[in-house]
Design a protein around this motif. Structure first.
Motif, short mmCIF file in Angstrom:
data_model
loop_
_atom_site.label_atom_id
_atom_site.label_comp_id
_atom_site.label_asym_id
_atom_site.label_seq_id
_atom_site.Cartn_x
_atom_site.Cartn_y
_atom_site.Cartn_z
N ARG A 43 8.02 -3.64 -24.29
CA ARG A 43 7.40 -1.94 -24.60
C ARG A 43 7.11 -1.98 -26.07
O ARG A 43 7.31 -2.83 -26.83
CB ARG A 43 8.71 -1.37 -24.64
N LEU A 44 5.54 -1.35 -26.21
CA LEU A 44 5.19 -1.45 -27.50
C LEU A 44 5.41 -0.27 -28.05
O LEU A 44 5.71 0.99 -27.46
CB LEU A 44 3.41 -1.54 -27.09
N ASN A 45 5.18 -0.23 -29.51
CA ASN A 45 5.38 0.86 -30.23
C ASN A 45 4.26 1.85 -30.37
O ASN A 45 2.92 1.40 -30.33
CB ASN A 45 5.52 0.26 -31.76
N GLN A 47 3.34 4.26 -31.77
CA GLN A 47 2.58 4.59 -32.96
C GLN A 47 1.44 3.84 -33.28
O GLN A 47 0.48 4.11 -34.09
CB GLN A 47 3.56 4.86 -34.02
N ASN A 48 1.48 2.71 -32.73
CA ASN A 48 0.32 1.64 -33.20
C ASN A 48 -0.80 1.60 -32.25
O ASN A 48 -1.83 0.98 -32.49
CB ASN A 48 0.85 0.32 -33.27
N THR A 66 -4.65 -1.52 -30.20
CA THR A 66 -3.91 -1.26 -31.15
C THR A 66 -4.99 -0.98 -32.32
O THR A 66 -6.02 -1.04 -32.19
CB THR A 66 -2.90 -2.39 -31.56
N TRP A 80 7.19 4.58 -19.61
CA TRP A 80 6.86 4.53 -20.94
C TRP A 80 5.33 4.55 -21.31
O TRP A 80 4.93 4.94 -22.17
CB TRP A 80 7.78 3.55 -21.85
#
Length: 96
Positions: A43-45, A47-48, A66, A80
């Motif tokens: 799972r990636l952040n 916000q980035n 990103t 997500w």
């Protein structure tokens, strides 16, 4: 002699037409440089992430981009991922 000249001119014009037609049809198609072959399971952040691209070939995936320009492919059917797409779309709408 006139028939020979007419045949040469006809071939010349057909050649020009063919080159123009092929060049035009290739120029109108969108060509992606990057394809999702391997999918990340992490799972990636959110916000980035600044952008995304949908891909269906060779697999149904989302390519997230990103802030640093790194491209990460993930499966499109994760919850997500849809949340991240909505978040990016909302940020784009605010800028406009």
């Amino acid at each position: 002699m006139k028939l020979h000249t007419a045949a040469i001119l006809l071939l010349f014009w057909l050649g020009i037409f063919t080159v123009h037609t092929v060049k035009g049809s290739a120029g109108t198609q969108r060509m992606n440089k990057y394809r999702c072959v391997n999918l990340s399971t992490n799972r990636l952040n959110i916000q980035n992430l600044v952008s995304y691209e949908r891909q269906q070939v060779p697999t149904d995936a989302i390519m997230f981009i990103t802030a640093r320009g790194i491209r990460i492919c993930v499966s499109a059917n994760q919850k997500w991922v849809q949340t991240a797409i909505n978040h990016i779309d909302q940020r784009r709408a605010k800028r406009k």
